[in-house]
Design a protein around this motif. Structure first.
Motif, PDB file in Angstrom:
ATOM      1  N   ALA A   3       0.838  -1.200   0.000  1.00 31.40           N
ATOM      2  CA  ALA A   3       0.000   0.000   0.000  1.00 31.40           C
ATOM      3  C   ALA A   3       0.875   1.253   0.000  1.00 31.40           C
ATOM      4  O   ALA A   3       0.531   2.264   0.601  1.00 31.40           O
ATOM      5  CB  ALA A   3      -0.918  -0.020   1.209  1.00 31.40           C
ATOM      6  N   GLY A   4       2.028   1.137  -0.663  1.00 33.79           N
ATOM      7  CA  GLY A   4       2.877   2.316  -0.806  1.00 33.79           C
ATOM      8  C   GLY A   4       4.149   2.268   0.005  1.00 33.79           C
ATOM      9  O   GLY A   4       5.125   2.915  -0.336  1.00 33.79           O
ATOM     10  N   ILE A   5       4.148   1.502   1.104  1.00 36.94           N
ATOM     11  CA  ILE A   5       5.361   1.419   1.927  1.00 36.94           C
ATOM     12  C   ILE A   5       5.891  -0.007   1.920  1.00 36.94           C
ATOM     13  O   ILE A   5       5.132  -0.966   2.138  1.00 36.94           O
ATOM     14  CB  ILE A   5       5.097   1.863   3.386  1.00 36.94           C
ATOM     15  CG1 ILE A   5       4.623   3.326   3.422  1.00 36.94           C
ATOM     16  CG2 ILE A   5       6.357   1.701   4.236  1.00 36.94           C
ATOM     17  CD1 ILE A   5       4.256   3.827   4.811  1.00 36.94           C
ATOM     18  N   ILE A   6       7.181  -0.140   1.656  1.00 40.47           N
ATOM     19  CA  ILE A   6       7.846  -1.438   1.735  1.00 40.47           C
ATOM     20  C   ILE A   6       8.970  -1.298   2.744  1.00 40.47           C
ATOM     21  O   ILE A   6       9.734  -0.320   2.721  1.00 40.47           O
ATOM     22  CB  ILE A   6       8.401  -1.845   0.353  1.00 40.47           C
ATOM     23  CG1 ILE A   6       7.223  -2.115  -0.597  1.00 40.47           C
ATOM     24  CG2 ILE A   6       9.295  -3.062   0.462  1.00 40.47           C
ATOM     25  CD1 ILE A   6       7.514  -1.740  -1.998  1.00 40.47           C
ATOM     26  N   ALA A   7       9.080  -2.252   3.646  1.00 38.84           N
ATOM     27  CA  ALA A   7      10.085  -2.145   4.698  1.00 38.84           C
ATOM     28  C   ALA A   7      11.318  -2.976   4.362  1.00 38.84           C
ATOM     29  O   ALA A   7      11.221  -4.101   3.865  1.00 38.84           O
ATOM     30  CB  ALA A   7       9.503  -2.593   6.034  1.00 38.84           C
ATOM     31  N   ASN A   8      12.474  -2.362   4.610  1.00 39.62           N
ATOM     32  CA  ASN A   8      13.763  -3.042   4.486  1.00 39.62           C
ATOM     33  C   ASN A   8      14.085  -3.604   5.873  1.00 39.62           C
ATOM     34  O   ASN A   8      14.071  -2.871   6.851  1.00 39.62           O
ATOM     35  CB  ASN A   8      14.816  -2.001   4.080  1.00 39.62           C
ATOM     36  CG  ASN A   8      16.130  -2.613   3.673  1.00 39.62           C
ATOM     37  OD1 ASN A   8      16.241  -3.175   2.601  1.00 39.62           O
ATOM     38  ND2 ASN A   8      17.126  -2.505   4.540  1.00 39.62           N
ATOM     39  N   PRO A   9      14.389  -4.897   5.986  1.00 36.70           N
ATOM     40  CA  PRO A   9      14.581  -5.479   7.322  1.00 36.70           C
ATOM     41  C   PRO A   9      15.832  -4.948   8.025  1.00 36.70           C
ATOM     42  O   PRO A   9      16.666  -4.291   7.417  1.00 36.70           O
ATOM     43  CB  PRO A   9      14.718  -6.985   7.048  1.00 36.70           C
ATOM     44  CG  PRO A   9      14.140  -7.190   5.682  1.00 36.70           C
ATOM     45  CD  PRO A   9      14.420  -5.918   4.938  1.00 36.70           C
ATOM     46  N   ASN A  10      15.923  -5.295   9.309  1.00 42.83           N
ATOM     47  CA  ASN A  10      17.112  -5.027  10.115  1.00 42.83           C
ATOM     48  C   ASN A  10      18.343  -5.675   9.467  1.00 42.83           C
ATOM     49  O   ASN A  10      18.258  -6.781   8.929  1.00 42.83           O
ATOM     50  CB  ASN A  10      16.843  -5.636  11.503  1.00 42.83           C
ATOM     51  CG  ASN A  10      18.013  -5.498  12.437  1.00 42.83           C
ATOM     52  OD1 ASN A  10      18.826  -6.395  12.522  1.00 42.83           O
ATOM     53  ND2 ASN A  10      18.125  -4.378  13.101  1.00 42.83           N
ATOM     54  N   CYS A  11      19.472  -4.986   9.557  1.00 44.44           N
ATOM     55  CA  CYS A  11      20.704  -5.457   8.913  1.00 44.44           C
ATOM     56  C   CYS A  11      21.089  -6.884   9.310  1.00 44.44           C
ATOM     57  O   CYS A  11      21.433  -7.710   8.462  1.00 44.44           O
ATOM     58  CB  CYS A  11      21.852  -4.495   9.222  1.00 44.44           C
ATOM     59  SG  CYS A  11      21.947  -3.973  10.942  1.00 44.44           S
ATOM     60  N   SER A  12      21.029  -7.194  10.603  1.00 46.43           N
ATOM     61  CA  SER A  12      21.439  -8.525  11.073  1.00 46.43           C
ATOM     62  C   SER A  12      20.508  -9.600  10.543  1.00 46.43           C
ATOM     63  O   SER A  12      20.922 -10.738  10.302  1.00 46.43           O
ATOM     64  CB  SER A  12      21.422  -8.614  12.598  1.00 46.43           C
ATOM     65  OG  SER A  12      21.763  -7.401  13.164  1.00 46.43           O
ATOM     66  N   THR A  13      19.227  -9.236  10.395  1.00 40.49           N
ATOM     67  CA  THR A  13      18.249 -10.203   9.906  1.00 40.49           C
ATOM     68  C   THR A  13      18.490 -10.522   8.435  1.00 40.49           C
ATOM     69  O   THR A  13      18.455 -11.692   8.030  1.00 40.49           O
ATOM     70  CB  THR A  13      16.816  -9.652  10.074  1.00 40.49           C
ATOM     71  OG1 THR A  13      16.667  -9.132  11.399  1.00 40.49           O
ATOM     72  CG2 THR A  13      15.780 -10.724   9.816  1.00 40.49           C
ATOM     73  N   ILE A  14      18.749  -9.469   7.642  1.00 37.36           N
ATOM     74  CA  ILE A  14      18.890  -9.647   6.187  1.00 37.36           C
ATOM     75  C   ILE A  14      19.946 -10.696   5.858  1.00 37.36           C
ATOM     76  O   ILE A  14      19.698 -11.643   5.102  1.00 37.36           O
ATOM     77  CB  ILE A  14      19.247  -8.312   5.493  1.00 37.36           C
ATOM     78  CG1 ILE A  14      18.075  -7.332   5.586  1.00 37.36           C
ATOM     79  CG2 ILE A  14      19.623  -8.555   4.021  1.00 37.36           C
ATOM     80  CD1 ILE A  14      18.374  -5.949   5.009  1.00 37.36           C
ATOM     81  N   GLN A  15      21.151 -10.518   6.421  1.00 34.29           N
ATOM     82  CA  GLN A  15      22.234 -11.422   6.030  1.00 34.29           C
ATOM     83  C   GLN A  15      21.957 -12.847   6.491  1.00 34.29           C
ATOM     84  O   GLN A  15      22.309 -13.811   5.811  1.00 34.29           O
ATOM     85  CB  GLN A  15      23.583 -10.912   6.551  1.00 34.29           C
ATOM     86  CG  GLN A  15      23.760 -10.915   8.060  1.00 34.29           C
ATOM     87  CD  GLN A  15      25.096 -10.301   8.477  1.00 34.29           C
ATOM     88  OE1 GLN A  15      25.322  -9.107   8.316  1.00 34.29           O
ATOM     89  NE2 GLN A  15      25.994 -11.109   9.029  1.00 34.29           N
ATOM     90  N   MET A  16      21.286 -13.004   7.616  1.00 34.42           N
ATOM     91  CA  MET A  16      20.989 -14.349   8.113  1.00 34.42           C
ATOM     92  C   MET A  16      19.958 -15.057   7.237  1.00 34.42           C
ATOM     93  O   MET A  16      20.163 -16.208   6.827  1.00 34.42           O
ATOM     94  CB  MET A  16      20.509 -14.292   9.568  1.00 34.42           C
ATOM     95  CG  MET A  16      20.298 -15.668  10.176  1.00 34.42           C
ATOM     96  SD  MET A  16      19.961 -15.631  11.945  1.00 34.42           S
ATOM     97  CE  MET A  16      18.224 -15.216  11.966  1.00 34.42           C
TER      98      MET A  16
END
Lengths: 345, 345
Positions: free
Chosen positions: A124-137
C-alpha cells in the motif's frame, strides 16, 4: 510493477551512513533514475555530496519534497519515517523504508529480494527493508530452508558500530585514540543514543543493541526474532537472538546454529546448497584457513558464509558463520534491490 | 593433602602473560610459600620481576630447577610442559599445568575448584588447569547443573587477544595504531603463531582460535566441548562451541544457550541459583543496563553473569552472557586456587 522508463528518486537521510551508500548503489547499478533528490534535516540542507562525477545539493525534507517522486528511500530514523513516509505515499511515491517504523505492520511487505520478492506483489505504498542482522541471516539460510526446512535458529551476533550510524564510527575512532593515549574514554552514544547509560566500545564488547524490550531481550533481538518469521512467512520457526556490539567499523558477523527438518544431510551437501544461493558467497575451507571476516567483507555486496559444521550431538543440527557489510546488503544494497524488483516488468 | 606449613614454589613461564599473574595472585592471596622460583627460557634468564616489593630474578628452566620444589605452576606452552612436567614430578613436585598438554589424559584431574575439587583426591603428580573459556562457563553453569541438570550447551565466544599471550596484546596495539594511521596492517601472530596464515585482529573478528581439528572444529572449540564433559563428569551432555577472537585486550565473553532437565523454572529462580554460586557475581538488570562487559571484568577475580533470558520457544531453554578475566579466573587465579585446595588439611 512500475511502468515508467525513468524514475524520480528521493533519498531521505542523505548525509547518513546508509543514505550515502544508497546514492552510490543507485549510480553503480545504473538504476534508471531521471533525477535523484537528496533530502535530510534542515541542519544538513545546502551540503554538497559528490558521487559519480556529479554534485548533489542536500535539501531539507518537507512534505512537498515528494511531489513528483516515484521512489523514496528512507533511512533517517523511525520518527522521520513516521512523519514523512505517509506524505510521500500520499503524493504517489513508493517508500522503501530502512527504519523499523513499519516493519512488523500488517500489510507492509518486509523484503529481502532473494528470499521473498513475491511479498512485493501486494503493498500500500510502503515497503520495509529489514534489520541489517536479519537480512544477512535469512539470505544465507533461505536455500537451506527451501531444501530441507528449518525448525530452530539460535544466533549470536558480532555487530559493527556503523550499524549505529556515522557518529558511532567517530566515537569508536575517538575512543581508540583515547585508549592508546591512556586518557579517560568518553562514551556518549553507544549502546544507544536514547539509552540512559553509555559505555565505551573501543577494546570492549557491549551485549546491548538498541533499548531493552520484553522478557529481557533488546529491541534488536526482538527485531531479529520477529522479522525472521515474517520474511520466511513461518510463525512456527523457533528463533532466538543475542545481539552484541563490537569494536569493528563495518561488517556484522553471526554465529548461527540451526536445526533442519531432514535427517542424514551432510556438511558437504549443506555447503553445496548454500553455495548456489543468489547473493551468497561460500568461504569455507578450514585447511586453507578460509572463512568470512568483517574486515574483508566491507565494501562487498555478498553475504559470506563459512565455518559450516555438523553439531556433534544433534543429528539435524548445524553451525554456520555469516558475515556481510551491514551498510550494503544489510541496508543500502537491499533497499536498491527492492526498488529494482519493483520496476521489473 | 600436602602436609607442609610452607612450600617451595616454582613458576614456569615466569615472563608470560599468565606467569606474572600467578606470581601476583600467590602474593595477593598470601599463599604459604617459603620460596618462589621464577623460571623461563634461557633467553629470559636474568630478567628481574618486581612484585609485592620484592625482586625475583628469572632463571632458565632445567630439570634440576625442580629439586626441592613442592608445587610447580606451568604456563609456558604445551611442549615445555611435555618436557619438564615429568621432571618436576620425578623430583617430588606437584605440577599444576595451565597448558593443554595433559588435560584430556586419563588419570589427570582437570579442575575448577568450585566445580570438581573432589577430582584432586586422586592424582599422579600432574593436575591440569582447564582452557580459559571453559573455566568461566562451567563455573557459572555448575549451580544450574547441580540444581536442575543440563542436557545441552551451545556457546559462542568473544575472546580477548591476551589469551594468545603477551605478544598478541602487542600485536593488537601495533595494528590499532597502523589502522588509525591508515598504513598497511601487519599480522604475524593471530589466529595462531603456528598457523600458516595470519590475519589482522584490530577492528576485525577472527573465527579461528588455535589450529583446525576434526570435523571443521578448531582445537579451541574441541577443548571447550571435551573439557566441559570431563570437568562436569558427564559424557552425555551435548556441548557445541564456536570460538571467536576479538580486538579486546583482556576479558573473554560468552553467549551461552542451555537446556535444563527441569520444567517450569523461571528466570528469577535461575538468577537466584546463579547468584549463590561461589566465585560468581550476578550483573543482570536490563532496567539499569547492568550486564557484564570485558572492559570492567579485567583485573577482577569473579565470573560475571548477566542477560539471563528464557528462550522464547523452548520451555527448558535459557540464554546467558558470561564474562571473566581470562588471565585470572581463566588461568592464574584458577591455578592458584587449585594449589590452595591441595594444601587444605
Amino acid at each position: 510493477m512500475m511502468k515508467k522508463d525513468k524514475l524520480n528518486v528521493a533519498v531521505v537521510g542523505a548525509t547518513g551512513a546508509v543514505g550515502t551508500k544508497i546514492l552510490e548503489k543507485l549510480l553503480e547499478r545504473d538504476f534508471p533514475a531521471s533525477s535523484i533528490k537528496m533530502l535530510a534535516s534542515k541542519r544538513s540542507a545546502g551540503q554538497e555530496i559528490v558521487a559519480g562525477g556529479r554534485s548533489y545539493i542536500v535539501e531539507e525534507t518537507v512534505p512537498e519534497s515528494f511531489d513528483g517522486i516515484d521512489i523514496a528511500f528512507f533511512s533517517a530514523g523511525g520518527s522521520i519515517s513516521q512523519k514523512f513516509a505517509p506524505e510521500a505515499v500520499k503524493r504517489g511515491a513508493v517508500v522503501i523504508d530502512n527504519t523499523s517504523a513499519f516493519r512488523m505492520d500488517e500489510g507492509i511487505p518486509l523484503v529481502v529480494p532473494e528470499v521473498n520478492a513475491h511479498a512485493l506483489n501486494q503493498h500500500a505504498g510502503i515497503i520495509a527493508n529489514p534489520n541489517c542482522s536479519t537480512i544477512q541471516m535469512v539470505a544465507a539460510l533461505q536455500p537451506v530452508k527451501e531444501k530441507f526446512g528449518i525448525s530452530k535458529i539460535i544466533v549470536s551476533t558480532y555487530q559493527a558500530v556503523s550499524g549505529a550510524g556515522a557518529e558511532a564510527i567517530d566515537e569508536l575512532n575517538e575512543q581508540s585514540k583515547q585508549f592508546e593515549d591512556r586518557v579517560e574514554i568518553e562514551a556518549q552514544l553507544l549502546p544507544s543514543a536514547s539509552a540512559e547509560k553509555h559505555y565505551p566500545i573501543a577494546f570492549n564488547v557491549i551485549p546491548q543493541i538498541d533499548l531493552f524490550g520484553d522478557a529481557g531481550y533488546t529491541l534488536e533481538e526482538w527485531k531479529m526474532m520477529n522479522e525472521t518469521k515474517k520474511i520466511f512467512g513461518d510463525s512456527t520457526i523457533a528463533v532466538s537472538a543475542t545481539c552484541v556490539r563490537l569494536p569493528v567499523v563495518t561488517g556484522h558477523s553471526e554465529s548461527v546454529y540451526i536445526e533442519i527438518d531432514q535427517d542424514d544431510v551432510t556438511v558437504d551437501v549443506l555447503r553445496s546448497v548454500i553455495n548456489e544461493a543468489p547473493g551468497v558467497v561460500l568461504q569455507d575451507d578450514p585447511a586453507s584457513q578460509t572463512y568470512p571476516m568483517p574486515l574483508y567483507a566491507e565494501g562487498k555486496d555478498a553475504v559470506f558464509v563459512g565455518r559450516i559444521r555438523k553439531d556433534p550431538s544433534h543429528p539435524r543440527g548445524f553451525h554456520l558463520w555469516i558475515v556481510a557489510d551491514n551498510l550494503l546488503k544489510g541496508a543500502a544494497l537491499n533497499s536498491v534491490q527492492i526498488a529494482e524488483e519493483l520496476i521489473k516488468s
